[in-house]
Scaffold this motif. Structure first.
Motif, PDB file in Angstrom:
ATOM      1  N   ASP A  63       0.743  -0.856   0.149  1.00  0.00           N
ATOM      2  CA  ASP A  63       0.066   0.054   0.233  1.00  0.00           C
ATOM      3  C   ASP A  63       1.193   1.344   0.285  1.00  0.00           C
ATOM      4  O   ASP A  63       1.613   1.412   0.816  1.00  0.00           O
ATOM      5  CB  ASP A  63      -0.741   0.053   1.392  1.00  0.00           C
ATOM      6  N   GLY A  82       1.436   4.793   0.537  1.00  0.00           N
ATOM      7  CA  GLY A  82       0.110   6.119   0.578  1.00  0.00           C
ATOM      8  C   GLY A  82       1.185   7.688   0.438  1.00  0.00           C
ATOM      9  O   GLY A  82       2.077   7.369  -0.038  1.00  0.00           O
ATOM     10  N   HIS A  88     -11.947   5.329   6.330  1.00  0.00           N
ATOM     11  CA  HIS A  88     -10.373   4.951   6.591  1.00  0.00           C
ATOM     12  C   HIS A  88     -10.089   5.973   6.200  1.00  0.00           C
ATOM     13  O   HIS A  88      -9.972   7.309   5.051  1.00  0.00           O
ATOM     14  CB  HIS A  88      -9.978   4.150   5.178  1.00  0.00           C
TER      15      HIS A  88
HETATM   16 MG   LIG Z   1      -3.493   5.281   2.349  1.00  0.00          MG
END
Ligand SMILES: [Mg+2]
Ligand SMILES: Nc1ncnc2c1ncn2[C@@H]1O[C@H](COP(=O)(O)OP(=O)(O)OP(=O)(O)O)[C@@H](O)[C@H]1O
Length: 357
Positions: free
Chosen positions: A8, A10, A193
Motif C-alpha cells: 500500500d 500512501g 479509512h
Molecule cells: Mg493510505
C-alpha cells in the motif's frame, strides 16, 4: 508456492504485508510500514515516479520480504466506482459488453483510456424480469500503467491490482454468514479509512461495495490545524497530535492549557471530516438501492487519534468502532500503531482464496 507481498503506497508511508496460508488459518508472517519523503504521492497519485521507485527499493531491502511478486492497491480521483443495474445475462461476453456500454454512459473516462472491471453484488426481481446489480470500476489506463512501471523499476513484479476500497472491506469486515447472504434485510455497514491526506468512505452490504467516495482529508490537516492554531512548527504539532489526541488524561511534560488548546485545534480541524463523511452517507442514502447503515468501522493511521471515533460518532449519529484488520488472521502481538496502518495491505493480501498465491 511463491509468496506475494501486498503493498500500500500512501502519501506518508509504504506499508507491506506478507501472509502465510495454513490448513485452516491464515497468519501474518511479516508486516512493515516505513515513512516516505513527502511530495512523492499526493491524493493517491504518483507525482515523482523515479524517486518513488527508489523509495520502494529501499523499503524492500529494509523490510526483507520474500520474492519479488507484489499486489497493489489504487485509490485516487482517476478511479471511478459506480453501481449499475442490468438485466441478468447468462453469457459472460454479453454481460461484459453491456457493462462496457453502461460504463460509457456513467463513467467520465473515454473508453479507449480506461480499464474497466466489475463485480456482481446482487440479483433482484425488476418490473421487466430478473435484474443484476453490479459495481463497476473504471480506472485511467495511464495511471495504472504508471503505477506498474514504478513498481517494476524498483525490481518488483506486480501480479495483481485492486481498489483500496475493496481491500478494506475484506480486511475489516467478516465474510457474510451464508444464511444471510443476499438477504434484503441485511443492513449496510460503512468503513471510514483516514490516512495522512485522504479518507475513503465505503458503504457495503454483505462485504460488497455499494458506494465509495474519496475525501481530500487526512491526518495532515489535523496536524496543520494544531500548527496554525497553537502556533507550533509542523514536527512539534505532529508530536502533540499523537500525544494528546482529542480526549484522554493529561500529557506528561505539557501544561493543561496547552493540551486543551491542542485538543480544541484537533476538534476544529476534524470538522471537515465529519461534515464530508455525513454528506457522503447522505448521498448514499439518497440512492434508490440504499439501506440503513448499522455502524461505521474507522481505520487508517488517523484512527489512532484518540477520541476521533467518538467525535465522528457524535457528528454523524451512527455507532463508530475502530477496526481490527488482523481480526481474521493469526497475527500474534502486533502493536496498534502498526495494525491501523496496514488495513489496505492486509485486504490486498486477502485477494485470493486463502490469502496468497
Ligand atoms: Mg493510505
Ligand atoms: N497515534 C496517532 N495519533 C494520531 N494520528 C496518528 C497517529 N499515528 C499516526 N497518525 C497519523 O496517521 C497518518 C498516516 O496514516 P496512514 O499510514 O494510514 O497514511 P498514508 O496511507 O500514508 O496516507 P494516504 O493514504 O492518505 O495517502 C498521519 O497523518 C499520522 O499523523
Amino acid at each position: 508456492m511463491s509468496t506475494v507481498v501486498a503493498l500500500d503506497i500512501g502519501s506518508s508511508a509504504i506499508a507491506g504485508v506478507e501472509l502465510k496460508v495454513g490448513r485452516d488459518r491464515v497468519s501474518l508472517s511479516k508486516a512493515s510500514v516505513e515513512p516516505i519523503s513527502s511530495g512523492l504521492v499526493h491524493d493517491g497519485e504518483i507525482l515523482q515516479p523515479d524517486e518513488l521507485s527508489d523509495e520502494l527499493k529501499r523499503f524492500w531491502k529494509h523490510a526483507k520480504f520474500s520474492g519479488k511478486k507484489v499486489r497493489l492497491g489504487v485509490a485516487n480521483q482517476r478511479v471511478v466506482v459506480r453501481v449499475i443495474d442490468l438485466p441478468v445475462m447468462d453469457d459472460d461476453a454479453d454481460r461484459a459488453a453491456a457493462v462496457e456500454f453502461e460504463a460509457g454512459e456513467h463513467i467520465p473516462i473515454p473508453p479507449d483510456q480506461s480499464v474497466v472491471d466489475f463485480q456482481p453484488i446482487m440479483r433482484y426481481q425488476g418490473e421487466e424480469g430478473e435484474r443484476e446489480r453490479l459495481v463497476v470500476v473504471a480506472a485511467h489506463r495511464e495511471m495504472v500503467d504508471q503505477l506498474v512501471s514504478v513498481v517494476k523499476r524498483a525490481g518488483l513484479q506486480p501480479v495483481g491490482i485492486d481498489l483500496e476500497a475493496f481491500a478494506l472491506l475484506r480486511a475489516l469486515q467478516a465474510p457474510p454468514m451464508v444464511l444471510d447472504e443476499g438477504s434484503v434485510d441485511t443492513p449496510a455497514q460503512a468503513v471510514v479509512h483516514v490516512g495522512a491526506e485522504v479518507t475513503h468512505v465505503i458503504v457495503s452490504v454483505d462485504r460488497n461495495c455499494h458506494f465509495t467516495r474519496m475525501i481530500g482529508f487526512g491526518g495532515e490537516q489535523l496536524t496543520r490545524s494544531i500548527e496554525e492554531r497553537v502556533k507550533l512548527p509542523h514536527d512539534e504539532a505532529e508530536a502533540m497530535k499523537v500525544a494528546c489526541g482529542l480526549l484522554g488524561p493529561g500529557v506528561q511534560g505539557w501544561d493543561k492549557s496547552t493540551v486543551d488548546e491542542v485538543r480544541h485545534a484537533l476538534a476544529l480541524g476534524a470538522r471537515p471530516l465529519v461534515r464530508e463523511v455525513a454528506r457522503s452517507l447522505d448521498y448514499y442514502r439518497s440512492q434508490p438501492f440504499s439501506r440503513g447503515i448499522q455502524r461505521i468501522t474507522l481505520s487508517g493511521g488517523s484512527s489512532l487519534c484518540t477520541g476521533l471515533d467518538r467525535y465522528l460518532q457524535q457528528g454523524v449519529g451512527i455507532k463508530v468502532d475502530v477496526g481490527d484488520p488482523l481480526g481474521q488472521l493469526d497475527a500474534g502481538d502486533v502493536p496498534s500503531e502498526l495494525s491501523a496502518r496496514i488495513a489496505v495491505a492486509v485486504g490486498l493480501s486477502l485477494d485470493t482464496p486463502g490469502g496468497a498465491s
